[in-house]
Write an enzyme that holds these catalytic residues in place. Structure first.
Site, PDB file in Angstrom:
ATOM      1  CB  THR A 156      -0.833  -0.038   1.301  1.00  0.00           C
ATOM      2  OG1 THR A 156      -1.904  -0.929   1.120  1.00  0.00           O
ATOM      3  CG2 THR A 156      -1.373   1.317   1.700  1.00  0.00           C
ATOM      4  N   GLY A 208      -5.383  -3.471   8.079  1.00  0.00           N
ATOM      5  CA  GLY A 208      -6.335  -2.379   8.229  1.00  0.00           C
ATOM      6  C   GLY A 208      -7.389  -2.587   9.288  1.00  0.00           C
TER       7      GLY A 208
HETATM    8  N1  ASP Z   1      -3.848  -0.790   5.409  1.00  0.00           N
HETATM    9  C1  ASP Z   1      -4.161  -1.414   4.139  1.00  0.00           C
HETATM   10  C2  ASP Z   1      -5.514  -2.069   4.262  1.00  0.00           C
HETATM   11  O1  ASP Z   1      -5.759  -2.748   5.231  1.00  0.00           O
HETATM   12  C3  ASP Z   1      -3.151  -2.417   3.707  1.00  0.00           C
HETATM   13  C4  ASP Z   1      -1.717  -2.022   3.835  1.00  0.00           C
HETATM   14  O2  ASP Z   1      -1.383  -0.955   4.356  1.00  0.00           O
HETATM   15  O3  ASP Z   1      -0.838  -2.810   3.424  1.00  0.00           O
HETATM   16  O4  ASP Z   1      -6.306  -1.948   3.354  1.00  0.00           O
END
Ligand code: ASP
Length: 269
Positions: A156, A208
């Site tokens: 991400t 998340g």
């Molecule tokens: N935080 C993001 C989610 O849960 C994923 C990530 O940061 O790798 O969608």
């Protein structure tokens, strides 16, 4: 105090990406505006298929790609949730903030809004995403889901920027593979994956669901000024037993930390 743009490409990302991120931070820092610097950094990462945002987003378990993105400045916020068939979700989140009376748009409504704002249809599917779908199908057959994939995907992207007294943040993700269609993580939720106020800007990455349950970005923001920024971040991340990372800036400092490797890009100007 110098102006700064600080980028990450996800808790658990390949740290050899850091050079590329430095380059993206430099390219994005041309126009001396915190919101543009954060947003443009994220656009560059969304366009890079190595990252899990925009082109390169991971698929849902039904094989579709839905993306979440958000931008924030002091007293304003915009996000898109489970948006499909657009190239740069973060630009639509910025349009939600600046050109709509709302702060969050999801699904079909977000897509319709994107088209009205002139964002044309685009398929973000990559070979990488197709391979993940195939792998998942095989694992279903072999009854390996979900253990084998637990905490599997990352990359991400996010950015925080400070220009003078102005702070901004931006984040974009294809989500945390594997996940159901319609799943929403922390990234597009104010206070969870992103928060900006008069004291600074915070962006989170990692699992998340856990980040959102603890309202992590706001929690870290609210502690700015109590002690050093790096200490605040480390103390909060120590409370998690899933992958979590943070980038943050306040009026004096910037700091980043993750309980997994995390590529970082920095440009001071
Ligand atoms: N935080 C993001 C989610 O849960 C994923 C990530 O940061 O790798 O969608």
């Amino acid at each position: 105090m110098e102006n700064i743009v600080l980028l990450h490409s996800g808790a658990g990302s390949d740290t050899s990406f850091s050079k590329r991120l430095d380059n993206y931070a430099s390219r994005a820092s041309k126009n001396f505006n915190a919101l543009d610097n954060a947003t443009n950094s994220v656009v560059l990462m969304e366009n890079d298929p190595d990252f899990n945002a925009g082109t390169g987003s991971v698929p849902r378990i039904d094989g579709t790609i839905q993306m979440d993105a958000a931008v924030a400045i002091q007293d304003n916020f915009g996000s898109v949730i489970a948006i499909e068939n657009v190239k740069n979700p973060v630009l639509i989140a910025r349009d939600v903030m600046l050109k709509s009376p709302h702060i969050m748009l999801s699904g079909d409504g977000a897509i319709k809004f994107a088209r009205i704002m002139g964002h044309s249809e685009y398929n973000p599917m990559t070979k990488k995403a197709q391979k993940l779908i195939e792998k998942l199908k095989n694992d279903y057959k072999n009854n390996n889901f979900p253990e084998k994939f637990k905490d599997f995907y990352h990359d991400t992207v996010g950015a925080v920027a400070r220009v003078g007294n102005e702070f901004a943040a931006a984040v974009s993700t294809g989500g945390a593979f594997p996940m159901l269609r319609g799943r929403v993580g922390d990234s597009p939720i104010p206070g969870a994956g992103i928060f900006v106020g008069k004291k600074g800007a915070v962006v989170a990455t990692g699992m998340g669901e856990e980040i959102a349950k603890s309202i992590l970005s706001y929690k870290i923001y609210s502690k700015i000024g109590e002690k050093g920024l790096a200490d605040i971040i480390k103390e909060e991340i120590a409370k998690f037993n899933v992958s979590v990372g943070i980038i943050a800036i306040d009026s004096e400092n910037y700091a980043y930390y993750a309980n997994k490797p995390m590529a970082i890009g920095i440009k001071k100007f």
